[in-house]
Design a protein around this motif. Structure first.
Motif, mmCIF file in Angstrom:
data_model
loop_
_atom_site.group_PDB
_atom_site.id
_atom_site.type_symbol
_atom_site.label_atom_id
_atom_site.label_comp_id
_atom_site.label_asym_id
_atom_site.label_seq_id
_atom_site.Cartn_x
_atom_site.Cartn_y
_atom_site.Cartn_z
ATOM 1 N N THR A 106 57.877 3.341 25.328
ATOM 2 C CA THR A 106 57.404 4.695 25.616
ATOM 3 C C THR A 106 58.534 5.496 26.237
ATOM 4 O OG1 THR A 106 55.170 3.895 25.915
ATOM 5 C CG2 THR A 106 55.687 6.000 26.946
ATOM 6 N N ILE A 107 58.738 6.708 25.719
ATOM 7 C CA ILE A 107 59.797 7.578 26.244
ATOM 8 C C ILE A 107 59.113 8.836 26.760
ATOM 9 C CG2 ILE A 107 61.967 8.785 25.712
ATOM 10 C CD1 ILE A 107 60.737 6.521 23.060
ATOM 11 N N ILE A 108 59.384 9.191 28.002
ATOM 12 C CA ILE A 108 58.787 10.414 28.555
ATOM 13 C C ILE A 108 59.899 11.382 28.937
ATOM 14 C CG2 ILE A 108 57.340 11.393 30.393
ATOM 15 C CD1 ILE A 108 55.968 8.663 30.626
ATOM 16 N N ASP A 109 59.803 12.606 28.434
ATOM 17 C CA ASP A 109 60.701 13.673 28.890
ATOM 18 C C ASP A 109 59.815 14.632 29.680
ATOM 19 O OD1 ASP A 109 62.357 15.848 29.272
ATOM 20 O OD2 ASP A 109 63.258 15.731 27.282
ATOM 21 N N PRO A 110 59.833 14.536 31.011
ATOM 22 C CA PRO A 110 58.873 15.312 31.811
ATOM 23 C C PRO A 110 59.153 16.811 31.758
ATOM 24 C CG PRO A 110 60.468 14.227 33.222
ATOM 25 C CD PRO A 110 60.751 13.751 31.834
ATOM 26 N N PRO A 117 59.654 -1.234 32.786
ATOM 27 C CA PRO A 117 59.461 -2.097 31.621
ATOM 28 C C PRO A 117 58.689 -1.387 30.512
ATOM 29 C CG PRO A 117 59.083 -3.314 33.633
ATOM 30 C CD PRO A 117 59.239 -1.884 34.038
ATOM 31 N N THR A 118 59.248 -1.388 29.362
ATOM 32 C CA THR A 118 58.717 -0.774 28.124
ATOM 33 C C THR A 118 58.426 0.723 28.266
ATOM 34 O OG1 THR A 118 56.332 -1.163 28.377
ATOM 35 C CG2 THR A 118 57.636 -3.000 27.505
ATOM 36 N N LEU A 119 58.889 1.332 29.354
ATOM 37 C CA LEU A 119 58.700 2.783 29.529
ATOM 38 C C LEU A 119 59.947 3.369 30.178
ATOM 39 C CD1 LEU A 119 55.571 4.660 30.738
ATOM 40 C CD2 LEU A 119 57.754 5.137 31.825
ATOM 41 N N ILE A 120 60.498 4.394 29.543
ATOM 42 C CA ILE A 120 61.667 5.021 30.139
ATOM 43 C C ILE A 120 61.459 6.532 30.247
ATOM 44 C CG2 ILE A 120 63.300 3.256 29.442
ATOM 45 C CD1 ILE A 120 64.071 4.747 27.064
#
Ligand SMILES: [Zn+2]
Lengths: 661, 286
Positions: A318-322, A335-338
């Protein structure tokens, strides 16, 4: 650019074909967490119930367990988190008192599997300092000890007040980000692990600098959130059901050291599949266009690390660009999220999204799969990650523009690391292997990240890329899921060097790490002088003791030059020297670099044009590349061109001043 | 519009006719620039000396070279800027003098292509135009201050922002408004200079008032916009050529031509404005 991309595509295809032969390894999870949490957006609170089973990995009988309550670092200004680092960053604190944005975490009830209430046996402890105001670690004494290799079950009820815009976590407006948000077990290290002589709990307080350390677990996460909220989380979505007042989301994440999630009503999601991995990108609508930059970079990273380390073993990433008001959560790995961060006001030549997503993806290997201790030995994670970031981005783009490529201004990732380290206020402020919270006078970033990367880059220069690649592969396959420490990495280096370069470094590489990893000295070699030796006549008494003689020197076609090199720094490394002659041919020389200086003679029928130390820039630690070479008759054409161009630019600036006169 | 275009064309004709003045202004500009560049080049030469890296200084932007140079001589830029700052007031005086001389020469409306009236006008009206320049600078600072205040009225805490596109749009709008306002103000400033040198009056306040009123004159606004567009076109054309040329020589020639074009444009603008002043004065007499 086109050429580089073509090569990448071929590499990708080869790696894909090869991939089926590589197996994905998994950790031996020591614990299982089943967390049910309700998000109260009105009171900014989380209400949680957690069931944990934990297996004692040691031969010890254990009568207490430790939990991190990271949110208590944000309880008030007296926590170790804030007193360590001086103060809260200015941009965070502006509204903190206005909205009472402080946060906390509390275990309301804890029961063991027999139903014994252990709530009264919990106590806040401060294993790192004497700060009794710090409540980020809690100890719970058990009614009966956990026998070696046996499993305990605990049930917790807990509440957390969500902080407002604290480092890496909290809420701002409608954006929620939950990192280090639930009571999490410390790590029990059995005797022998990470150099320990006896078993012990390793559970540090939350410090202003430095990150985390946890064990591998399987997580089942159930979140109850308002209907309009969309959740981005570690692991894979299992289920989503609507209830009267909320929607319940269930995620599963196995063999990971932590879980993190974000929630917002404004998230949009884009998904692609690469190899067997589902890449889920979440952002706000006005940043949707950045998704392709993230996806194309990640495709390259996934293939690159699959080839050089191992395949990414989890089904999702999962990739989050806030959004801009969630900036405080950007650029972090879980883990599994950046999380990354991009700005619409930055032109594409600023490769911030590419750099961040690459960096955080590499952490999946060193922070998550290898899971070294990020507080005690931050360099094993951040240093390794920074080294690989440069390797990947310099291959994806170009060595001199992988970080910035904007209107003629270019900066490469590798050279940026060197500059961040050497241009820091004091490059000798601490050794690389310093604990994250013990960089008393600063230097955490330049040393733990940048100097470490430069040290690894120089190691690669000394032993060659193929041996370095063997080291990385062996280190990763040997130590994944096992929490190694620095010596484990050095042992792998020595084993591989003994195997591949026994003649070059018969004594191994300890001498290198002693100087660079554990020391703070600088490295600087210089060409001091290059002089033509003029054979003078011999004068004085020779055969005849009665009369003085003058014997003419023998005329020779050959010319002799004396080259003098200096070691200006304390670090001693073997170096290559390249001599270039007028007809264009080059000769190489070596020096072990140990003495303060070194002199040698060069004889040739040609004149020397230049002498260069370390022509391939293998010794990336060298603090001054300017003194690494000497040209006998410098050619000023380039300087003249530079001068003309600079003058022309000044002319334009002066002409523009006409607007105010 | 027809009238404005005719002023514009005649302005260019005047600038071409006065090529000696264009060359003089270019030469002085070059001397100042070369003088300002020298200490930096000397410092680079003394630091890089006989290093091979000296050969790379013009081969594009070399971050490692700049970074190592900065470490080897951290004071270089500081010394350079203090030198440049010291040079700036001298250049300012020259700018006031040369702009005054140019305005005076344009007000003579002769195409004699000599520099006599430039020197005499420059010295005769220097102090009056200096005073005017001080007023203009104060006004410019006040205007920029107000625009900056308007731009950052929501504060600088980006965590308070809903969406960064808001700042981007605001910045673009503000930059556009600022450029147009500065250009308009500068045109009125040049207009006022012409009024002063034409009338020969010692008191300049009456002229400032007339020039301020002229700021709402549609012809002056149009003329200002036409020159702004010309400047943008000149810059874009030359930038494109520069970006696509690989030869050092060509880049240097193109950059030099661009400076010449900008100086000529500046002269054309003053001459075009002079025609507008003349026309307004005639209308006032009627
Ligand atoms: Zn990192």
């Amino acid at each position: 650019m086109f050429q580089i991309r073509s090569i990448c595509i071929v590499l990708t295809l080869l790696a894909t074909l090869n991939g089926s032969a590589q197996s994905k390894s998994v950790a031996q999870a020591l614990s299982n967490y089943n967390i049910h949490v309700t998000l109260d957006t009105t009171n900014k609170k989380l209400y949680g119930q957690t069931s944990i089973t934990w297996t004692n990995p040691s031969d010890d009988s254990i009568d207490e367990v430790y939990f991190h309550l990271y949110y208590n670092a944000f309880k008030n200004t007296e926590s170790t988190f804030f007193s360590d680092d001086g103060d809260i960053p200015d941009f965070l604190s502006t509204q903190i008192d206005e909205v009472c944005g402080w946060g906390w975490s509390n275990i309301d009830k804890i029961l063991d599997s027999d139903g014994n209430d252990l709530t009264n046996s919990i106590a806040y402890v401060q294993p790192d300092d004497q700060n009794t105001e710090d409540k980020s670690v809690v100890r719970c004494s058990l009614d009966s000890p956990i026998a070696p290799r046996s499993t305990i079950a605990l049930t917790l009820e807990w509440t957390a007040k969500i902080p407002n815009t604290m480092p890496r976590t909290g809420y701002n407006k409608e954006f929620y980000f939950f990192a280090q948000w639930f009571p999490k077990l410390g790590v029990y290290e059995p005797a022998g692990m990470r150099g320990n002589t006896q078993g012990r709990w390793n559970c540090h307080q939350y410090h202003g600098s430095g990150e985390y350390y946890s064990d591998f677990s399987n997580y089942e996460l159930t979140m109850e959130v308002p209907h309009d909220f969309i959740i981005a989380s570690s692991g894979s979505l299992q289920n989503k059901t609507k209830q009267d007042s909320s929607t319940v989301w269930t995620f599963q994440a196995d063999n990971v050291i932590d879980v993190t999630w974000a929630a917002s009503p404004h998230f949009i999601k884009k998904t692609i599949q690469h190899n067997d991995i589902e890449l889920n990108f979440y952002t706000y609508p006005y940043k949707e266009h950045v998704s392709e930059r993230y996806f194309s970079t990640l495709r390259f990273c996934i293939d690159f690390l699959k080839e050089h380390l191992a395949p990414y073993p989890y089904p999702t990433l999962t990739i989050i660009d806030p959004p801009i008001h969630g900036l405080y959560t950007g650029g972090m790995e879980y883990p599994t999220l950046i999380t990354s961060i991009s700005f619409n006001f930055f032109p594409p030549g600023f490769r911030t999204p590419e750099t961040l997503v690459t960096h955080e993806y590499i952490h999946q290997y060193f922070m998550q799969m290898v899971a070294s201790h990020e507080v005690e030995e931050p360099w094993l994670d951040e240093g390794f990650t920074t080294y690989w970031e440069a390797r990947i981005l310099d291959s994806l783009f170009n060595e001199n523009n992988s970080m910035i490529c904007l209107g003629g201004v270019t900066i490469g990732n590798k050279e940026y690391n060197r500059s961040e380290f050497l241009n820091s206020p004091n490059p000798k402020i601490a050794a690389i292997n310093t604990r994250a919270n013990q960089f008393e006078f600063g230097g955490y970033g330049p040393i733990a990240y940048n100097k470490s990367a430069v040290m690894l880059q120089t190691l690669e220069g000394l032993i060659g890329q193929s041996t370095m690649d063997n080291i990385w592969k062996e280190y990763f396959t040997t130590w994944q899921f096992k929490h190694p420490h620095s010596q484990d990495f050095i042992d792998v280096v020595n084993t591989q060097v003994a195997k591949h370069l026994p003649d070059l470094y018969p004594e191994g590489m300890d001498w290198y790490f002693e100087q660079v990893l554990y020391g703070t000295n600088e490295c600087d070699y210089a060409v001091a002088s290059v002089d033509k030796v003029i054979e003078s006549n011999k004068r004085g008494f020779f055969e005849n003791l009665e009369n003085c003689e003058i014997i003419d020197s023998i005329e020779s076609e050959e010319k002799t030059f004396e080259v003098t090199l200096h070691r200006l720094g304390e670090i001693k490394l073997p170096i290559d020297i390249q001599v270039t002659f007028t007809d264009g041919h080059q000769e190489s020389y070596q020096w072990d670099g140990r003495q303060r200086g070194h002199q040698f003679l060069v004889t040739s029928d040609q004149d020397i044009v230049s002498v260069t130390i370390d022509p391939d820039r293998k010794i990336y630690l060298d603090k001054n590349f300017i003194n690494n070479s000497k040209v006998l008759s410098p050619n000023n054409n380039s300087l003249s061109s530079f001068s003309r161009a600079f003058t022309a630019n000044i002319q334009h600036i002066l002409e523009s001043l006409n607007l105010i006169f | 519009m027809k009238k404005v275009l005719s002023f514009y064309i005649q302005g260019w004709q005047w600038a071409f006719g006065n090529w000696r003045l264009v060359l003089l202004l270019f030469a002085i500009n070059y001397l100042f620039s070369a003088f300002a560049t020298k200490p930096l080049i000397q410092s680079i030469q003394s630091q890089l000396g006989d290093s091979k890296m000296l050969e790379n200084i013009y081969d594009g932007f070399d971050f490692t070279l700049i970074s190592d140079l900065y470490r080897a001589a951290p004071d270089t830029l500081g010394i350079y800027f203090s030198f440049a700052i010291w040079l700036l007031p001298i250049y300012g005086i020259w700018m006031i003098f040369s702009n005054t001389g140019t305005a005076f020469k344009a007000s003579q409306q002769s195409n004699d292509n000599t520099l006599k009236s430039f020197w005499s006008g420059g010295s005769q009206y220097f102090f009056r135009i200096s005073r005017l320049t001080c007023y203009y600078l104060l006004l410019l600072i006040a205007m920029l201050f107000i625009l900056a205040k308007l731009g950052f009225d929501s504060g600088t805490n980006i965590l308070m922002l809903e969406n960064e596109d808001i700042i981007i749009q605001k910045t673009y709008r503000l930059a556009g408004v600022t450029i147009i306002l500065i250009f308009l103000l500068k045109t009125a400033f040049d207009y006022c200079k012409l009024l002063i040198v034409k009338s020969g009056n010692t008191f300049i306040h009456q002229h400032i008032l007339t020039a301020t009123k002229a700021m709402v004159n549609s012809k002056l606004i149009l003329l200002a916009l036409v020159y702004l567009v010309s400047l943008i076109v000149v810059l874009v054309i030359f930038y494109c050529i520069k970006m696509h040329s690989d030869s050092t020589m060509l880049t240097t020639i193109v950059t030099t031509l661009l400076v010449l074009a900008r100086i000529a444009l500046r002269l054309a603008k003053v001459a075009g404005l002079e025609l507008l002043v003349e026309e307004s004065m005639k209308r006032a007499k009627k």
